[in-house]
Scaffold this motif. Sequence first.
Motif, PDB file in Angstrom:
ATOM      1  N   HIS A 187       1.197  -0.958  -0.154  1.00 49.31           N
ATOM      2  CA  HIS A 187      -0.204   0.121   0.085  1.00 49.31           C
ATOM      3  C   HIS A 187       1.144   0.584   0.588  1.00 49.31           C
ATOM      4  CE1 HIS A 187      -3.435   2.519   0.524  1.00 49.31           C
ATOM      5  NE2 HIS A 187      -3.011   3.055   1.731  1.00 49.31           N
ATOM      6  N   GLU A 188       1.721   1.281   0.412  1.00 49.10           N
ATOM      7  CA  GLU A 188       2.965   2.205   0.355  1.00 49.10           C
ATOM      8  C   GLU A 188       3.531   2.660  -0.697  1.00 49.10           C
ATOM      9  OE1 GLU A 188       3.178   4.746   3.198  1.00 49.10           O
ATOM     10  OE2 GLU A 188       1.745   4.069   4.138  1.00 49.10           O
ATOM     11  N   LYS A 189       4.050   1.779  -1.279  1.00 52.45           N
ATOM     12  CA  LYS A 189       4.499   1.843  -2.600  1.00 52.45           C
ATOM     13  C   LYS A 189       3.414   2.453  -3.030  1.00 52.45           C
ATOM     14  CE  LYS A 189       7.730  -2.038  -2.551  1.00 52.45           C
ATOM     15  NZ  LYS A 189       8.575  -3.053  -2.598  1.00 52.45           N
ATOM     16  N   ASP A 190       1.581   1.922  -3.184  1.00 51.67           N
ATOM     17  CA  ASP A 190       1.068   2.390  -4.293  1.00 51.67           C
ATOM     18  C   ASP A 190       0.785   4.107  -4.316  1.00 51.67           C
ATOM     19  OD1 ASP A 190       0.350   0.070  -4.865  1.00 51.67           O
ATOM     20  OD2 ASP A 190      -1.245  -0.593  -3.605  1.00 51.67           O
ATOM     21  N   LEU A 191       0.917   3.929  -2.825  1.00 48.36           N
ATOM     22  CA  LEU A 191       1.018   5.551  -2.264  1.00 48.36           C
ATOM     23  C   LEU A 191       2.059   6.916  -2.766  1.00 48.36           C
ATOM     24  CD1 LEU A 191       0.096   5.945   1.241  1.00 48.36           C
ATOM     25  CD2 LEU A 191      -1.377   5.540  -0.895  1.00 48.36           C
ATOM     26  N   GLU A 192       3.521   6.091  -3.049  1.00 46.69           N
ATOM     27  CA  GLU A 192       4.205   6.840  -3.884  1.00 46.69           C
ATOM     28  C   GLU A 192       3.786   6.942  -5.380  1.00 46.69           C
ATOM     29  OE1 GLU A 192       7.897   4.421  -2.628  1.00 46.69           O
ATOM     30  OE2 GLU A 192       7.170   4.516  -0.574  1.00 46.69           O
TER      31      GLU A 192
END
Length: 83
Positions: A23-28
Motif C-alpha cells: 500500500h505504501e508503494k501504491d501511495l508513492e
Amino acid sequence: MPLFMDVHHKVDGLTAEAVAGAHEKDLEVQGKYGVDYRQYWFDQASGKVFCLVEAPDAEAAVRVHREAHGLEADELVPVEEGR
C-alpha cells in the motif's frame, strides 16, 4: 471521479506487513496517474486483499499496482460510495 474496489483472490505469503508495504508503494506512485488508493482490507487466512481506489479509469488504477509492486488485482469492480 470513479471509485473501484479491486480484489486480489489469493496473495501467497500474505502478512499484515506485506500488505502495508505494498500500500505504501501504491501511495508513492499514485500521484503520477491521478489515482487515490484510499484504503485496503485483507484476510490473512484466505490470502484475499481488497483495495478501495479512486481513479480516472480502471486502467489508471491497474497501472499504479503494476508499477508499484506488480501485484495486479484479479477483479476491478466499479462501486459507489454509500452514506
